[in-house]
Design a protein around this motif. Structure first.
Motif, PDB file in Angstrom:
ATOM      1  N   ASP A 198       4.796  48.805  31.893  1.00  0.00           N
ATOM      2  CA  ASP A 198       5.466  48.727  30.593  1.00  0.00           C
ATOM      3  C   ASP A 198       4.638  47.904  29.603  1.00  0.00           C
ATOM      4  O   ASP A 198       4.573  48.238  28.416  1.00  0.00           O
ATOM      5  CB  ASP A 198       6.852  48.095  30.739  1.00  0.00           C
ATOM      6  CG  ASP A 198       7.879  49.068  31.311  1.00  0.00           C
ATOM      7  OD1 ASP A 198       7.590  50.284  31.306  1.00  0.00           O
ATOM      8  OD2 ASP A 198       8.946  48.618  31.752  1.00  0.00           O
TER       9      ASP A 198
ATOM     10  N   GLY B 104       9.318  46.338  41.028  1.00  0.00           N
ATOM     11  CA  GLY B 104       9.771  45.865  39.721  1.00  0.00           C
ATOM     12  C   GLY B 104       8.641  45.213  38.944  1.00  0.00           C
ATOM     13  O   GLY B 104       8.520  45.408  37.724  1.00  0.00           O
TER      14      GLY B 104
ATOM     15  N   LEU C  49       6.414  47.931  37.637  1.00  0.00           N
ATOM     16  CA  LEU C  49       7.021  48.537  36.455  1.00  0.00           C
ATOM     17  C   LEU C  49       6.778  47.678  35.224  1.00  0.00           C
ATOM     18  O   LEU C  49       6.454  48.197  34.143  1.00  0.00           O
ATOM     19  CB  LEU C  49       8.519  48.731  36.678  1.00  0.00           C
ATOM     20  CG  LEU C  49       9.335  49.296  35.514  1.00  0.00           C
ATOM     21  CD1 LEU C  49       8.841  50.685  35.132  1.00  0.00           C
ATOM     22  CD2 LEU C  49      10.827  49.358  35.874  1.00  0.00           C
ATOM     23  N   ALA C  50       6.909  46.365  35.367  1.00  0.00           N
ATOM     24  CA  ALA C  50       6.684  45.454  34.240  1.00  0.00           C
ATOM     25  C   ALA C  50       5.236  45.521  33.764  1.00  0.00           C
ATOM     26  O   ALA C  50       4.963  45.513  32.551  1.00  0.00           O
ATOM     27  CB  ALA C  50       7.042  44.025  34.653  1.00  0.00           C
TER      28      ALA C  50
ATOM     29  N   ASP D 232      15.423  55.414  32.593  1.00  0.00           N
ATOM     30  CA  ASP D 232      14.964  54.029  32.698  1.00  0.00           C
ATOM     31  C   ASP D 232      16.064  53.127  33.250  1.00  0.00           C
ATOM     32  O   ASP D 232      15.826  52.304  34.137  1.00  0.00           O
ATOM     33  CB  ASP D 232      14.511  53.532  31.326  1.00  0.00           C
ATOM     34  CG  ASP D 232      13.973  52.112  31.378  1.00  0.00           C
ATOM     35  OD1 ASP D 232      12.923  51.896  32.016  1.00  0.00           O
ATOM     36  OD2 ASP D 232      14.601  51.209  30.783  1.00  0.00           O
TER      37      ASP D 232
ATOM     38  N   ARG E  47       8.733  55.884  39.940  1.00  0.00           N
ATOM     39  CA  ARG E  47       9.991  56.552  40.293  1.00  0.00           C
ATOM     40  C   ARG E  47       9.901  57.169  41.689  1.00  0.00           C
ATOM     41  O   ARG E  47      10.847  57.092  42.470  1.00  0.00           O
ATOM     42  CB  ARG E  47      10.324  57.625  39.255  1.00  0.00           C
ATOM     43  CG  ARG E  47      10.603  57.087  37.858  1.00  0.00           C
ATOM     44  CD  ARG E  47      11.221  58.168  36.984  1.00  0.00           C
ATOM     45  NE  ARG E  47      11.350  57.744  35.612  1.00  0.00           N
ATOM     46  CZ  ARG E  47      10.518  58.090  34.626  1.00  0.00           C
ATOM     47  NH1 ARG E  47       9.497  58.891  34.883  1.00  0.00           N
ATOM     48  NH2 ARG E  47      10.709  57.665  33.408  1.00  0.00           N
TER      49      ARG E  47
ATOM     50  N   ARG F   3      15.988  51.001  36.814  1.00  0.00           N
ATOM     51  CA  ARG F   3      16.144  49.542  36.821  1.00  0.00           C
ATOM     52  C   ARG F   3      17.407  49.119  37.566  1.00  0.00           C
ATOM     53  O   ARG F   3      17.427  48.063  38.210  1.00  0.00           O
ATOM     54  CB  ARG F   3      16.142  49.009  35.387  1.00  0.00           C
ATOM     55  CG  ARG F   3      14.800  49.212  34.688  1.00  0.00           C
ATOM     56  CD  ARG F   3      14.795  48.688  33.257  1.00  0.00           C
ATOM     57  NE  ARG F   3      13.586  49.096  32.552  1.00  0.00           N
ATOM     58  CZ  ARG F   3      12.421  48.452  32.639  1.00  0.00           C
ATOM     59  NH1 ARG F   3      12.338  47.364  33.384  1.00  0.00           N
ATOM     60  NH2 ARG F   3      11.365  48.878  31.990  1.00  0.00           N
ATOM     61  N   ASN F   4      18.456  49.904  37.487  1.00  0.00           N
ATOM     62  CA  ASN F   4      19.665  49.589  38.236  1.00  0.00           C
ATOM     63  C   ASN F   4      19.410  49.653  39.742  1.00  0.00           C
ATOM     64  O   ASN F   4      19.931  48.840  40.506  1.00  0.00           O
ATOM     65  CB  ASN F   4      20.799  50.539  37.858  1.00  0.00           C
ATOM     66  CG  ASN F   4      21.369  50.235  36.490  1.00  0.00           C
ATOM     67  OD1 ASN F   4      20.954  49.288  35.828  1.00  0.00           O
ATOM     68  ND2 ASN F   4      22.327  51.025  36.055  1.00  0.00           N
TER      69      ASN F   4
ATOM     70  N   LEU G 146      16.421  49.164  41.190  1.00  0.00           N
ATOM     71  CA  LEU G 146      15.534  48.055  41.541  1.00  0.00           C
ATOM     72  C   LEU G 146      16.270  46.717  41.567  1.00  0.00           C
ATOM     73  O   LEU G 146      15.909  45.822  42.324  1.00  0.00           O
ATOM     74  CB  LEU G 146      14.360  47.983  40.551  1.00  0.00           C
ATOM     75  CG  LEU G 146      13.374  49.159  40.577  1.00  0.00           C
ATOM     76  CD1 LEU G 146      12.309  48.987  39.511  1.00  0.00           C
ATOM     77  CD2 LEU G 146      12.748  49.290  41.957  1.00  0.00           C
ATOM     78  N   SER G 147      17.301  46.595  40.741  1.00  0.00           N
ATOM     79  CA  SER G 147      18.051  45.339  40.695  1.00  0.00           C
ATOM     80  C   SER G 147      18.946  45.170  41.914  1.00  0.00           C
ATOM     81  O   SER G 147      19.296  44.046  42.285  1.00  0.00           O
ATOM     82  CB  SER G 147      18.897  45.274  39.420  1.00  0.00           C
ATOM     83  OG  SER G 147      19.945  46.223  39.457  1.00  0.00           O
TER      84      SER G 147
END
Length: 358
Positions: A331, A324, A327-328, A195, A343, A199-200, A202-203
């Motif tokens: 989640d 992103g 993904l939110a 995870d 992914r 996220r790293n 996507l950021s």
């Protein structure tokens, strides 16, 4: 019983082959790392006793006990198991022994930290910095400086609790360059999970140790699809260098083999889905952003991203932001199976914008 009546229940039999002697300790450690957390430290050797060769595995007592199984392995190891050495056997720990172990660890932690607390009180907050040897930073609550990984090796004595000072000598002497760390800096020396990895990416922020992400994708992660091109570019690695890095890692897991195959393909994550994703991918290729409204639509958008072709008109920031938000949405509804599509979509974006170069 032997011929002379002696008890042979603990007789040394020895090894019939040299298989144990030829085992690479790195392979054993890699296997333990994939199952146990924290990973116990082991030493392997073969010795001769009375003309018989036996194999010896010494397991050091870990300072951060208990060691817990982080996944199920076969029929004997279940996720969450804690094994304890009882007389004559290793078995799942009893509550009383676990409680005693945790109490002992807490007592030792208090004893270890007291010299540091006393020193901090004597110096005052204006004159002191706290060294985090896992994150590789020095901090005082107002700012941080990073410590180079090579320098960390030279001050590893701090891990052993060696805080004795010699009159007039510094407790810690830094030699070399120290680099200010931005608050958004991502340190790969901490805990890295699938995870966090996603996220790293996507950021799109600065990565301090990008090669650690590539190593994790090869032997540490559980997800089949983790983007590596972005991290390879940050590390300045060519396709050949990435392949050599991954191939040189211990173990021969299926995940490692899959990653090696992906390294050799320019579009390994590309996949054309039918139905709604097929319609969405054409809109994306026309420069349109389709916003997710729920987890189902988010999954379809992620699958559509997997089908993106070369020269997509959308910007990298637009695609990362869209994924992103997908993904939110996933989640929010707990649609864990849809994460695989996210992914894979991240890997497709990675291939398009951060291709490995020869």
């Amino acid at each position: 019983m032997g011929d002379a009546g002696e008890d042979l229940s603990h007789a040394v039999v020895g090894m019939g082959t040299d298989e144990f002697s030829n085992v690479d300790p790195a392979v054993v450690t890699g296997k333990l790392k994939s199952i146990l957390d924290p990973t116990p430290r082991i030493e392997m050797a073969s010795v001769e006793i009375g003309g018989i060769r036996i194999g010896v595995i010494h397991v050091e007592q870990h300072p951060s006990r208990p060691i817990i199984a982080q996944k199920t392995e076969g029929d004997k190891i279940k996720e969450g198991d804690i094994f304890y050495r009882y007389p004559g056997q290793s078995a799942r720990i009893k509550y009383s022994d676990l409680r005693a172990m945790l109490d002992q660890r807490d007592r030792q932690a208090r004893l270890d930290v007291m010299p540091m607390v006393e020193r901090l009180l004597a110096l005052g907050p204006q004159r002191a910095l706290v060294a985090d040897l896992e994150e590789g930073v020095l901090a005082n609550g107002q700012g941080r400086i990073a410590i180079d990984s090579e320098l960390l090796k030279n001050i590893s004595f701090i891990r052993e609790g060696n805080f004795d000072e010699v009159a007039g000598a510094p407790t810690l002497k830094l030699i070399g360059e120290v680099v200010p760390v931005d608050q958004n800096d991502i340190r790969s020396r901490g805990v890295l999970t699938d995870d966090v990895f996603l996220r790293n990416f996507l950021s799109g922020q600065t990565i301090s140790q990008p090669t650690e992400y590539i190593r994790y994708a090869a032997v540490g992660g559980r997800a089949a699809w983790l983007p590596i091109g972005y991290f390879a570019q940050k590390a300045g690695l060519s396709r050949r260098a990435v392949r050599e890095l991954v191939a040189g890692l211990p173990g021969d897991t299926a995940q490692k083999k899959v990653l090696l195959t992906r390294i050799d393909k320019a579009d390994g994550a590309k996949k054309n889905y039918a139905g709604s994703p097929k319609t969405i991918v054409e809109k994306l290729m026309a420069g349109q952003i389709i916003e997710p409204t729920d987890a189902k639509s988010a999954g379809s958008i992620a699958q559509a991203i997997c089908g993106l072709r070369e020269k997509v008109p959308l910007l990298l920031a637009d695609l990362l932001g869209l994924l992103g938000r997908c993904l939110a949405a996933i989640d929010a509804e707990g649609r864990t199976p849809a994460l695989s599509s996210v992914r894979r979509a991240a890997c497709r974006i990675d291939e398009l914008f951060f291709p490995l170069t020869d």
